[in-house]
Write an enzyme that holds these catalytic residues in place. Structure first.
Site, PDB file in Angstrom:
ATOM      1  CB  CYS A  69      13.181  -1.175  -6.430  1.00  0.00           C
ATOM      2  SG  CYS A  69      12.174  -1.004  -4.937  1.00  0.00           S
ATOM      3  CG  ASP A 115      -2.304   2.458  -9.933  1.00  0.00           C
ATOM      4  OD1 ASP A 115      -3.404   2.751 -10.436  1.00  0.00           O
ATOM      5  OD2 ASP A 115      -1.219   2.848 -10.391  1.00  0.00           O
ATOM      6  CB  CYS A 131       9.489   6.214  -5.488  1.00  0.00           C
ATOM      7  SG  CYS A 131      10.885   5.238  -4.849  1.00  0.00           S
ATOM      8  N   GLY A 191      -0.650   4.170  -0.736  1.00  0.00           N
ATOM      9  CA  GLY A 191      -1.592   5.259  -0.469  1.00  0.00           C
ATOM     10  C   GLY A 191      -2.074   5.916  -1.746  1.00  0.00           C
ATOM     11  N   GLY A 192      -1.600   5.425  -2.883  1.00  0.00           N
ATOM     12  CA  GLY A 192      -1.981   5.997  -4.171  1.00  0.00           C
ATOM     13  C   GLY A 192      -3.212   5.344  -4.776  1.00  0.00           C
ATOM     14  CG  MET A 244      -2.088  -0.932   1.174  1.00  0.00           C
ATOM     15  SD  MET A 244      -3.212  -0.653   2.577  1.00  0.00           S
ATOM     16  CE  MET A 244      -3.943   0.937   2.112  1.00  0.00           C
TER      17      MET A 244
END
EC number: 2.8.1.13
Length: 359
Positions: A91, A17, A188, A14-15, A12
């Site tokens: 990542c 998707d 990010c 928070g966006g 999660m």
């Protein structure tokens, strides 16, 4: 009592998707547990608030120090070696999916899930990543390094949706403000130009590397540049040199601190070397007549054939026009929309000899 086979750990952010992912899986009868990886920036308060509003168990994995040491440092190191990194490709296996898997085991979750626009398909006992239905958002390119042990636990509910459909879905579920949010950043930890990031986080580049020379394909000096880490293969804008015609970065030589410039035609190539591959079914891969490769995110798949060299590298023959091959980027191979392998684009030094030996 918890049923592990119905518990899924969702990454999660928070966006848009990941919020839609949680809601969709919940509708499908899964028990959702949220995990937010704190790798950069401020504490992820929004993700925690979203989880609370959904009634979802939520955890935060503080990985900031490790992320800086591994992913961010690799990003800087790659540019300092004249390569063009893709931090998401690094990542995903090293951080995102490794951490999700570890926490899923700890929290008794059978599955892990993210908001990637990709699908999964089983064939001959193997799990394959398949390009998402939305060509503009498809993220299969970034996932080629994931192993079978991870893929067998993955759920990607957004793979059959377009971004517009996801926004509509959120509005219908009462998440109007979330549905109107902008796109997340591709990298990010970078806002704006990566060159500014390099200057801020690795100021020794200017001191230890410093300015060098732009040269043409004959080695003739054309003018001064700011230092080779600030350039990428195929770059045209921001060169700050006037040659009377469009110029592109053809090659970067970190040993000499030179950046070779030329025209668009000189960027084109028929062949490429790649290394550190991950191929799911080598028999299918090397015998495929409909193999294609993408040499950067959003690039069109190029028909190709591939041969493994004695030193382990892949020798790729493009069957249609290919351009701006940048060492450090990923070469991701497809049969149709199915990812059948991937590799890192290697240094092309000495490729002339390889071509002569393998024609």
């Amino acid at each position: 009592m918890n049923r592990p086979e119905k518990r899924v750990l969702v990454g999660m952010s928070g966006g848009i998707d990941s919020t839609a992912t949680c809601l969709m899986l919940k509708e499908q009868g899964y028990e959702i547990v949220g995990l937010t990886m704190w790798v950069w920036g401020d504490e992820p308060v929004e993700a925690r608030q979203l989880a609370d509003s959904m009634g979802i168990e939520h955890h935060v994995a503080d990985e900031r120090e490790a992320f800086r040491k591994v992913i961010v440092q690799n990003f800087i190191d790659e540019y300092c070696q004249g390569r063009t990194p893709n931090p998401c490709v690094m990542c995903n296996p090293t951080f995102k999916f490794r951490i999700l898997t570890e926490w899923a085991d700890k929290l008794d979750c059978a599955f892990i899930s993210t908001g990637h626009y990709s699908r999964l398909e089983e064939k001959n006992g193997n799990i394959y990543i398949v390009a998402g239905d939305d060509d503009k958002k498809d993220q299969s390119y970034f996932l080629w390094r994931l192993g079978q042990d991870v893929l067998k636990r993955c759920l990607f509910p957004l793979g059959t949706y377009t971004k517009l459909q996801v926004r509509k879905y959120l509005r219908e579920k009462g998440y109007q403000l979330k549905a109107e949010e902008g796109e997340s950043m591709e990298v990010c930890f970078i806002k704006g130009d990566y060159r500014d990031f390099l200057r801020e986080h690795s100021p020794e580049i200017d001191r230890e590397i410093g300015p060098g020379w732009f040269v043409n394909s004959e080695g003739v000096k054309l003018g001064e540049h700011k230092g080779f880490p600030y350039y990428t293969i195929g770059q045209r804008k921001g060169l700050e040199i006037a040659l009377g015609k469009p110029a592109y970065v053809l090659k970067i030589n970190p040993q000499k601190n030179t950046v070779m410039l030329g025209d668009a035609k000189q960027l084109q190539t028929e062949y490429m070397l790649a290394e550190q591959d991950n191929i799911i079914d080598e028999q299918e891969f090397f015998s495929a007549l409909d193999l294609t490769v993408r040499v950067r995110y959003r690039s069109k798949p190029i028909p190709c054939t591939v041969k493994r060299l004695e030193d382990g590298r892949l020798f790729v023959h493009f069957l249609s026009e290919a351009s701006a091959i940048a060492p450090g980027q990923s070469a991701v191979f497809y049969i149709g929309r199915r990812v059948v392998g991937g590799s890192f684009i290697a240094s092309q030094r000495g490729i002339g000899l390889v071509i002569a030996e393998n024609k």
